[in-house]
Design an enzyme around this catalytic site. Structure first.
Site, PDB file in Angstrom:
ATOM      1  N   HIS A 303       0.782  -1.515  -0.216  1.00 20.05           N
ATOM      2  CA  HIS A 303      -0.065   0.212  -0.225  1.00 20.05           C
ATOM      3  C   HIS A 303       0.721   1.399   0.041  1.00 20.05           C
ATOM      4  O   HIS A 303       0.822   2.130  -1.293  1.00 20.05           O
ATOM      5  CB  HIS A 303      -0.699   0.008   0.908  1.00 20.05           C
ATOM      6  CG  HIS A 303      -2.627   0.924   0.950  1.00 20.05           C
ATOM      7  ND1 HIS A 303      -2.473   1.844   0.302  1.00 20.05           N
ATOM      8  CD2 HIS A 303      -2.823   1.379   2.664  1.00 20.05           C
ATOM      9  CE1 HIS A 303      -3.243   2.815   0.283  1.00 20.05           C
ATOM     10  NE2 HIS A 303      -3.699   2.294   1.825  1.00 20.05           N
ATOM     11  N   HIS A 349      -1.498  -0.378 -12.227  1.00 21.72           N
ATOM     12  CA  HIS A 349      -2.389   0.142 -10.671  1.00 21.72           C
ATOM     13  C   HIS A 349      -3.855  -0.993 -10.469  1.00 21.72           C
ATOM     14  O   HIS A 349      -4.811  -1.468 -11.645  1.00 21.72           O
ATOM     15  CB  HIS A 349      -3.247   1.609 -10.978  1.00 21.72           C
ATOM     16  CG  HIS A 349      -4.318   2.199  -9.733  1.00 21.72           C
ATOM     17  ND1 HIS A 349      -5.036   1.919  -9.205  1.00 21.72           N
ATOM     18  CD2 HIS A 349      -3.136   2.852  -8.420  1.00 21.72           C
ATOM     19  CE1 HIS A 349      -5.370   2.317  -8.453  1.00 21.72           C
ATOM     20  NE2 HIS A 349      -4.393   2.883  -8.081  1.00 21.72           N
ATOM     21  N   ASP A 404       3.383   7.256  -7.165  1.00 21.62           N
ATOM     22  CA  ASP A 404       4.400   5.894  -6.706  1.00 21.62           C
ATOM     23  C   ASP A 404       5.314   6.507  -7.067  1.00 21.62           C
ATOM     24  O   ASP A 404       6.196   6.598  -7.486  1.00 21.62           O
ATOM     25  CB  ASP A 404       4.373   5.302  -6.646  1.00 21.62           C
ATOM     26  CG  ASP A 404       3.001   4.852  -5.348  1.00 21.62           C
ATOM     27  OD1 ASP A 404       3.362   6.017  -4.224  1.00 21.62           O
ATOM     28  OD2 ASP A 404       2.329   3.846  -5.442  1.00 21.62           O
TER      29      ASP A 404
END
EC number: 2.3.3.1
Length: 468
Positions: A303, A349, A404
């Site tokens: 996460h 994702h 990210d």
């Protein structure tokens, strides 16, 4: 038409001739600068709207569940109501109906700044209304007023061992702040459940106000020899106070922090941290306990640690290939990563099927402020090459970069090189979304979450499969 309905309509009309009218309507939905007063007006209207909806459609089916969904982490199961944001596979996140570019355009900014203030996003998440500068200023001052930490939490933070992970310290300190919970106190005194949301609101406001102080103290203790975080300045916004307490005075870093805290705030309700806070909160645990639980989920490698893994991978790439890397060598390195059974961190994702708009706005920030940074150039080169390689491999449902893939590079550029700390920043931001929703969960009387579990034998019997 309700204020929340206006916020839902506005994004669809922003490109039309009525855009200016809709924006004005949304901005002027409430003149009050007190967020609780605005909520007090909105709550009964939303309660009535949902009550009527449930009366008419409560027994209506909204989908089917397959065996794969049950074994696959409940991916795709429509099982949660989450009001503050919705994630579209092609468009990305929308906060109360507004895309990230729209939020960047419409939300108030600091004097001389270009990025939205997180206070404005929180107001939007809670109310569905684009706030005025006066409303955002009120929120900045209100959080500054509530920011002080109780002495036992300061003592606790100062006595943690230096080898205790920053996220462990963050979660523990948030749990310890539960001593200040207005909701826990009111519940123990028998408060009427119709007033639950008011005390959850007070706790959420207090917690958001205190999180930068907790996070900054952890940073100073671990990486700056325990130096003082200084005092909160009531004339500065939430992000500016945070960067000052961290020890960073570069205005561009403060602008980056405003952007970072805004775009990491919410990503609908099914991700681990959002779902955890919703689940724990449904037991009527107070916001401190609910959010601390969410942070324990965020600390997991699947996460909140992804941006750290991106930097580790980029550093290894640089070390092996050197400075200037040809596209051909880059492709070979990516293929070697994939053939070794690993993934390219920062790509793909669970929901998105296009480039994450949170990646895009960080890329735009980098193009403007650090276009010649070697690490940014590497990230930009990867953006050009990785998707094609992943498409060629044929396994990835989404070959595009996520948030990210970029955030760690920006933080490194401005001198924040302590990768173990990055998830704490993520946590400070995520409070805005999950606590805004927690207030509404109590206002709307959402019950204890209790799905039905089944054994494998039970599932086999249900679908008529032979066991064994």
């Amino acid at each position: 038409m309700s204020f929340l309905s206006i916020s839902r309509l506005a994004p669809r009309l922003l490109s039309s001739k009525n855009a200016a009218c809709v924006v004005v309507a949304a901005r002027n939905a409430s003149a009050s600068t007190n967020l609780k007063d605005v909520l007090s007006d909105l709550v009964p209207k939303e309660q009535s709207r949902i009550k009527n909806f449930k009366q008419q459609y409560g027994k209506t089916s909204i989908g089917q569940i397959t065996v794969d969904m049950v074994y696959g982490g409940m991916r795709g199961v429509k099982g949660l109501v989450y009001e503050t944001s919705v994630l579209d596979p092609d468009e990305g996140i929308r906060f109360r109906g507004y895309s990230i570019p729209e939020c960047q355009q419409l939300l108030p900014k600091a004097p001389g700044g270009e990025e939205p203030l997180p206070e404005g996003l929180f107001w939007l998440l809670v109310t569905g209304q684009v706030p005025t500068e006066e409303q955002v200023s009120w929120l900045s001052k209100e959080w500054a007023k509530r920011a002080a930490l109780p002495s036992h939490v300061v003592t606790m933070l100062d006595n943690f061992p230096t080898n205790l992970h920053p996220m462990s310290q963050f979660s523990a300190a948030i749990t310890a702040l539960n001593s200040e919970s207005s909701f826990a106190r009111a519940y123990s005194e028998g408060v009427n459940k119709a007033k639950y949301w008011e005390f959850v609101y007070e706790d959420s406001m207090d917690l958001i106000a205190k999180l930068p102080c907790v996070a900054a103290k952890i940073y100073r203790n671990l990486y700056r020899e325990g130096s003082s975080i200084g005092a909160i300045d009531s004339n500065l916004d939430w992000s500016h106070n945070f960067t000052n307490m961290l020890g960073y005075t570069e205005p561009q870093f403060t602008e980056l922090m405003r952007l970072y805290l805004t775009i990491h705030s919410d990503h609908e309700g099914g991700n681990v941290s959002a779902h955890t806070s919703h689940l724990v909160g449904s037991a009527l645990s107070d916001p401190y306990l609910s959010f601390s639980a969410a942070m324990n989920g965020l600390a997991g490698p699947l996460h909140g640690l992804a941006n750290q893994e991106v930097l580790v991978w980029l550093t290894a790439l640089q070390k092996e290939l050197g400075g200037e890397v040809s596209d051909e060598k880059m492709r070979d390195y990516i293929w070697n990563t994939l053939k070794s059974g690993r993934v390219v961190p920062g790509y793909g994702h669970a929901v998105l099927r296009k480039t994450d708009p949170r990646y895009t706005c960080q890329r735009e920030f980098a193009l403007k402020h650090l276009p010649n940074d070697p690490m940014f150039k590497l990230v930009a080169q990867l953006y050009k090459i990785v998707p094609n390689v992943l498409l060629e491999q044929g396994k990835a449902k989404n070959p595009w970069p996520n948030v990210d893939a970029h955030s760690g590079v920006l933080l490194q550029y401005y001198g924040m090189t302590e990768m173990n700390y990055y998830t704490v920043l993520f946590g400070v931001s995520r409070a805005l979304g999950v606590l805004a929703q927690l207030v509404w969960s109590r206002a709307l009387g959402f019950p204890l979450e209790r799905p039905k579990s089944m054994s494998t034998d039970g599932l086999m019997a249900l679908v008529g499969a032979k066991s064994g």
